[in-house]
Motif scaffolding. Structure first.
Motif, PDB file in Angstrom:
ATOM      1  N   ARG A 113       0.627  47.919  48.721  1.00 21.40           N
ATOM      2  CA  ARG A 113       0.726  48.490  47.387  1.00 21.40           C
ATOM      3  C   ARG A 113       0.273  50.133  47.520  1.00 21.40           C
ATOM      4  NH1 ARG A 113      -1.356  43.451  45.544  1.00 21.40           N
ATOM      5  NH2 ARG A 113      -0.585  42.872  43.396  1.00 21.40           N
ATOM      6  N   THR A 160      13.495  41.371  41.178  1.00 21.17           N
ATOM      7  CA  THR A 160      12.219  42.132  40.658  1.00 21.17           C
ATOM      8  C   THR A 160      12.358  43.199  39.582  1.00 21.17           C
ATOM      9  OG1 THR A 160      12.413  43.888  42.456  1.00 21.17           O
ATOM     10  CG2 THR A 160      11.111  41.828  42.911  1.00 21.17           C
ATOM     11  N   ASP A 213       8.251  43.642  45.937  1.00 16.21           N
ATOM     12  CA  ASP A 213       7.544  44.284  44.914  1.00 16.21           C
ATOM     13  C   ASP A 213       6.250  43.604  44.793  1.00 16.21           C
ATOM     14  OD1 ASP A 213       6.181  45.538  43.018  1.00 16.21           O
ATOM     15  OD2 ASP A 213       8.057  45.780  41.544  1.00 16.21           O
ATOM     16  N   SER A 264       5.370  42.553  40.939  1.00 11.01           N
ATOM     17  CA  SER A 264       6.253  41.830  40.260  1.00 11.01           C
ATOM     18  C   SER A 264       6.061  40.309  40.110  1.00 11.01           C
ATOM     19  CB  SER A 264       7.739  42.172  41.080  1.00 11.01           C
ATOM     20  OG  SER A 264       8.622  41.124  40.508  1.00 11.01           O
ATOM     21  N   ARG A 275       7.859  47.953  53.044  1.00  8.47           N
ATOM     22  CA  ARG A 275       8.644  47.160  51.859  1.00  8.47           C
ATOM     23  C   ARG A 275      10.045  46.806  52.450  1.00  8.47           C
ATOM     24  NH1 ARG A 275       7.000  49.740  46.172  1.00  8.47           N
ATOM     25  NH2 ARG A 275       4.600  48.718  45.835  1.00  8.47           N
TER      26      ARG A 275
END
Length: 515
Positions: free
Chosen positions: A274, A131, A162, A165, A265
């Motif tokens: 996010r 990423t 991500d 990404s 994550r």
């Protein structure tokens, strides 16, 4: 005299072994922290490099320091390659074998760096933290994935999630669109793609894509028609790496201590989460109190701005956060001062506040890089003569720098003195990172860093962990451990480690078919 022996290295059962066994042209591994990604990637070329003449593999990271950092690719390679006949060339960051096999570690720092590889032939291309690379870099290097050594060219990569990404889109079939987590039954399943008019076309079967490729009759005699490229994703988490948890049982605790976004994550492997308001701070995490201890170490950190508010603008705020730490490692947010003013009025705001705080309060502020930042720092230190002042460069993005403060709040380690400024502070911290102005966030981050000068963000914390872990694996004497500030994440981790009675075990990782 060297004794002749055969070294056998085996991968850990589970995702790491599945990654090493994958027949895919492109296999991407990981999607969470601690899943054995780096070791799996390091082991991959060992099936070929010692026995196939002129086999070449290249490992890419985005920058050179990421290769040579303690516990990074180069350190990890030293744990395995010498056992299987590799000879290192540190200056060139290469390993070589007697039959001409070579493994190189290098960077693709800029998008244009890929053109340094024009004309190259690389049998195995490995991307660590995919990423971090652009889609252009990845797909350009796919064109360099060719070989005449007898090994069919292929690509291996590792990554953490991500959501923003290009990799998230590339792996979308393997990820649940609702939860953001990998779909278990699709782990390791091959899919196929080709590019048609700059668009990627996917299929479950390669024959379904052949219509888009040149046929035998359209090619020169003796040239086989091209085939679709096979891709798969093998997810792994820290729970798939029992060797790591035996050696570092506290690593799971460290992942739990991350702010919610990074925890989802890096621990959960969530590809959809996010940054959003409310993930980094909730007012119920911090008790609001009327009385505070008298024996606090206290700092006042300023996030500076220098534009006066008019009817035609919406400038940032100059914000000063006063933060104390008690002898038990608890934090006390004592005061917030803020204003929108021109540089002269900002000077007066800082001086008046320092006078009210008194000499025992250490003052800090962010110093911008370059000559302008040096000039401003010199001016403010002189304007605040008589007080202890520390200008400090700020590194890292806002989310990373706020992570330690967010973690302390979530753990209930931060109490806030009741005041008229409370509601505005809560509004900004709860709204981060979605608000136009987040100067209070930067001031809180800076104040915590001032009280914990060794802890300049989670990045330093993780680097220290990797350095100690790498030294343990090499059997080197351990350095005298630093004395962490009470209440910092490092201090909390040390307390947890001291309570653990697990004895570290020796670890052996290795891929099948490597002898």
């Amino acid at each position: 005299m060297m004794s002749s022996s055969t070294a056998t290295i085996s991968g850990q059962p589970g995702p790491q072994t599945e990654f090493l066994r994958s027949p895919a042209d492109i296999c991407i591994y990981g999607g969470a922290a601690g899943g054995g990604k780096t070791v799996g990637l390091i082991l991959e070329p060992l099936r070929h490099v010692g026995r196939i003449a002129n086999f070449t593999a290249v490992f890419f990271r985005r920058t050179t320091p990421q290769i040579t950092n303690p516990g990074g690719l180069w350190d990890e390679s030293q744990n395995f390659y010498p056992q299987l006949g590799g000879s290192s060339r540190l200056g060139a960051r290469e390993w070589r074998w007697s039959r001409g096999g070579k493994i190189k570690f290098t960077h693709l720092q800029f998008d244009s760096t890929v053109y340094d590889w024009q004309g190259a032939q690389i049998a195995l291309i490995c991307f660590d933290e995919l990423t971090h690379f652009t889609a252009h870099q990845f797909f350009y290097m796919v064109s360099r994935n060719r070989s005449t050594c007898g090994v069919r060219p292929y690509i291996r990569a590792t990554c953490n999630p991500d959501a923003d990404s290009w990799v998230a889109g590339f792996l979308a079939w393997w990820i649940d669109p609702e939860s953001g987590l990998p779909i278990p039954e699709r782990a390791g399943v091959l899919r196929y793609y080709i590019r048609v008019a700059d668009k990627i076309e996917w299929s479950d079967r390669p024959e379904d894509l052949m219509q888009h490729l040149p046929q035998s009759e359209d090619l020169p005699p003796g040239i086989d028609p091209p085939r679709p490229i096979s891709v798969t994703f093998v997810p792994a988490t820290v729970f798939d790496n029992p060797a790591l948890l035996r050696v570092n049982p506290e690593y799971f605790t460290w992942l739990l201590s991350l702010p919610l976004l990074e925890r989802e994550r890096l621990l959960g492997g969530n590809w959809k989460i996010r940054p959003a308001a409310g993930l980094y701070f909730k007012r119920e995490w911090c008790a609001v109190v009327d009385e505070v201890p008298a024996d606090l170490d206290v700092v006042r950190y300023w996030d500076l701005a220098a534009t006066e508010k008019t009817e035609f603008n919406d400038p940032d705020w100059t914000v000063g956060i006063k933060l104390g730490r008690d002898t038990n490692g608890g934090y006390w947010l004592l005061d917030m001062v803020r204003g929108r003013a021109n540089p002269g009025d900002v000077d007066r705001l800082l001086l008046n506040t320092a006078t009210q705080d008194g000499n025992r309060v250490h003052i800090g502020f962010g110093k911008d890089p370059g000559q302008a930042g040096k000039t401003q720092a010199f001016h403010l230190v002189r304007a605040l003569s008589g007080f202890t002042v520390t200008p400090a460069p700020e590194s890292g993005d806002k989310l990373t720098r706020f992570g330690p403060f967010s973690s302390q709040c979530r753990a209930g380690n931060v109490k806030i003195r009741r005041g008229s400024w409370n509601e505005e502070l809560f509004r900004v911290l709860e709204g981060f990172p979605d608000l136009a102005h987040d100067d209070e966030v930067d001031a809180c981050s800076g104040a915590l860093e001032m009280l914990n000068p060794r802890m300049n963000s989670w990045g330093f914390y993780e680097l220290t962990r990797q350095r100690v872990q790498a030294a343990e694996r090499r059997g080197e004497p351990q350095p005298v451990p630093p004395i962490w500030a009470p209440g910092s994440m490092e201090w909390l981790a040390e307390q947890e480690k001291a309570r653990s009675t697990t004895t570290p075990a020796s670890v052996s990782h290795t891929p099948p078919d490597v002898e």
